[in-house]
Design an enzyme around this catalytic site. Structure first.
Site, PDB file in Angstrom:
ATOM      1  N   HIS A 185       0.867  -1.185   0.000  1.00 24.90           N
ATOM      2  CA  HIS A 185       0.000   0.000   0.000  1.00 24.90           C
ATOM      3  C   HIS A 185       0.903   1.234   0.000  1.00 24.90           C
ATOM      4  O   HIS A 185       1.682   1.447   0.924  1.00 24.90           O
ATOM      5  CB  HIS A 185      -0.918   0.012   1.225  1.00 24.90           C
ATOM      6  CG  HIS A 185      -1.841   1.198   1.254  1.00 24.90           C
ATOM      7  ND1 HIS A 185      -3.096   1.180   0.691  1.00 24.90           N
ATOM      8  CD2 HIS A 185      -1.668   2.443   1.763  1.00 24.90           C
ATOM      9  CE1 HIS A 185      -3.667   2.353   0.857  1.00 24.90           C
ATOM     10  NE2 HIS A 185      -2.828   3.141   1.510  1.00 24.90           N
ATOM     11  N   CYS A 186       0.786   2.036  -1.054  1.00 25.39           N
ATOM     12  CA  CYS A 186       1.656   3.199  -1.218  1.00 25.39           C
ATOM     13  C   CYS A 186       0.885   4.468  -0.868  1.00 25.39           C
ATOM     14  O   CYS A 186      -0.040   4.854  -1.604  1.00 25.39           O
ATOM     15  CB  CYS A 186       2.174   3.277  -2.658  1.00 25.39           C
ATOM     16  SG  CYS A 186       3.329   4.644  -2.934  1.00 25.39           S
ATOM     17  N   PRO A 187       1.203   5.141   0.240  1.00 20.89           N
ATOM     18  CA  PRO A 187       0.503   6.391   0.563  1.00 20.89           C
ATOM     19  C   PRO A 187       0.853   7.530  -0.388  1.00 20.89           C
ATOM     20  O   PRO A 187       0.068   8.480  -0.520  1.00 20.89           O
ATOM     21  CB  PRO A 187       0.971   6.690   1.995  1.00 20.89           C
ATOM     22  CG  PRO A 187       2.292   6.004   2.112  1.00 20.89           C
ATOM     23  CD  PRO A 187       2.207   4.787   1.257  1.00 20.89           C
ATOM     24  N   GLY A 217      -1.698   7.192  -2.932  1.00 21.31           N
ATOM     25  CA  GLY A 217      -3.038   7.142  -2.366  1.00 21.31           C
ATOM     26  C   GLY A 217      -3.829   5.924  -2.756  1.00 21.31           C
ATOM     27  O   GLY A 217      -5.058   5.997  -2.856  1.00 21.31           O
ATOM     28  N   ASN A 218      -3.161   4.771  -2.933  1.00 18.11           N
ATOM     29  CA  ASN A 218      -3.866   3.568  -3.353  1.00 18.11           C
ATOM     30  C   ASN A 218      -2.979   2.360  -3.105  1.00 18.11           C
ATOM     31  O   ASN A 218      -1.770   2.499  -2.866  1.00 18.11           O
ATOM     32  CB  ASN A 218      -4.253   3.650  -4.834  1.00 18.11           C
ATOM     33  CG  ASN A 218      -5.398   2.745  -5.192  1.00 18.11           C
ATOM     34  OD1 ASN A 218      -5.841   1.936  -4.373  1.00 18.11           O
ATOM     35  ND2 ASN A 218      -5.890   2.849  -6.416  1.00 18.11           N
TER      36      ASN A 218
END
Length: 395
Positions: free
Chosen positions: A167-169, A172-173
């Site tokens: 999960h890559c902040p 944003g997804n």
């Protein structure tokens, strides 16, 4: 108060579980925590805007006009890959329906048998064979499904994602099966753009320092100093991230598998998804088929909504509360009394027989009592006048 169920059609994305947000009628799918994504977008757009405003006019005249053109093309490609990664379905797996979850639970209980009290039930795992290698499928207690190979449950989005990478902040997804190639192209192009801007920032400062001096150049171009600082601190992280994912790409491995040590543990289990060839692994991830979404976010489904309806009042109270018009009330009174009409001189001759007949057929309620003596009829003034005229004619 009573409720009436009304069925209406809604989009499926409105009823999907999890912690995702949807925009544009389900076309855009992102995580709820989007603050870092806006920061990423601001840094890219802001840095490139400063580069186009301060360096590009000078470099296009004194060096080459192709410098700003290539920068614009690279900037648009980076922006397109970022939005494609952020706004797409990463490969979310739908949760099991109530009937499917009940059936799976019955299968698991039948396979495990009766577990004595106080003992821990066996783990819910299924074994499948991929390229002569045994791979374990784990059961997800949230989605009520056996996750397919390489899938994992994201705790931030609360969904199972196929070929879950991480999960890559910053985007944003989640990064999964359907958007990993766009994520890798985003990091690769962003690294090239950062190196490109940082390099020509230095060239711009050097060329101006020849004529105006180094300190005067820094005072005249404060935007260049800001760009150099931003590019210097982001260059190492972006280039390092791109190099790490290039390494994973060459092995056909995900970040989640690398962190858990799925194929490099004590047993030294080989990766069953690797083709033992760097080019083949890269082509499978970057040039493979585009997998469709299995969510059907914009499909239609039915929803039952209770609508409160006021109950009807009793008939007696409604009749007493509602006023009766005066004309209706007068007609009702005439029908109840049915009093006979007495013909007079002004009554037409055609109506007199009907009035007399109706008077005989419908006697008044007073006739039921003993008959009272009838009073002599009163003479009207018109009759007195006619009588006096007849007497004068006789005399």
């Amino acid at each position: 108060m009573s409720a009436v169920m009304i069925t209406r059609k809604v989009r499926k994305w409105e009823k999907l579980p999890g912690k995702n947000t949807f925009c544009c009628d389900g076309r855009v799918m992102m995580a709820r925590q989007k603050g870092v994504f806006y920061l990423t977008l601001f840094l890219i757009v802001g840095t490139c805007s400063l580069f186009f405003a301060f360096e590009c006019p000078y470099l296009a005249v004194h060096l080459s006009p192709t410098i700003p053109v290539f920068a614009i093309v690279l900037f648009l490609f980076v922006l397109a890959m970022l939005l494609r990664t952020s706004f797409s379905d990463p490969g979310v797996l739908p949760r099991a329906l109530q009937e499917e979850a009940t059936f799976i639970e019955m299968e698991i209980e039948a396979a495990n048998g009766n577990v004595p009290a106080g003992q821990r039930p066996p783990p819910r795992i299924r074994n499948v064979q991929i390229n002569n290698q045994i791979v374990k499928l784990k059961y997800c207690y949230t989605c009520k499904i056996f996750r397919p190979p390489r899938a994992s449950h994201c705790s931030i989005c609360d969904n199972c994602v196929d070929r879950f990478d991480h999960h890559c902040p910053w985007v944003g997804n989640c990064v999964g099966k359907r958007n990993y190639r766009y994520f890798y192209l985003f990091t690769l192009s962003l690294s090239l753009l950062t190196i490109y801007i940082f390099t020509f920032d230095i060239v711009h400062v050097v060329m101006r320092s020849v004529d105006n001096g180094f300190l005067n150049t820094l005072k005249e171009t404060p935007g260049t100093v800001l760009e150099v600082l931003v590019c210097f601190f982001t260059l190492w992280s972006v280039v390092g991230l791109t190099g790490f994912h290039t390494y994973l790409l060459s092995l056909n491995q995900t970040t989640n598998e690398d962190i858990k040590g799925s194929w490099s543990g004590k047993n030294r289990v080989q990766n069953p998804y690797s083709h033992k060839n760097i080019i083949k692994n890269c082509c499978e991830v970057l040039c493979g088929p585009t997998y469709p979404s299995v969510l059907d976010r914009r499909g239609l489904t039915q929803e039952d909504l209770p609508v409160p309806v006021a109950s009807a009042a009793p008939s007696s109270s409604s009749s007493s509360s509602s006023p009766v018009p005066q004309t209706t009330h007068a007609v009702l009174c005439l029908q109840k009394t049915k009093a006979p009409l007495i013909p007079n001189k002004r009554t037409p001759d055609d109506a007199k027989p009907s009035i007399a007949a109706s008077a005989q057929k419908s006697p008044s309620p007073k006739e039921e009592n003993p008959p009272a003596p009838k009073a002599p009829p009163l003479a009207s003034p018109e009759m007195d006048v006619e009588t006096s005229i007849n007497k004068d004619k006789t005399h």
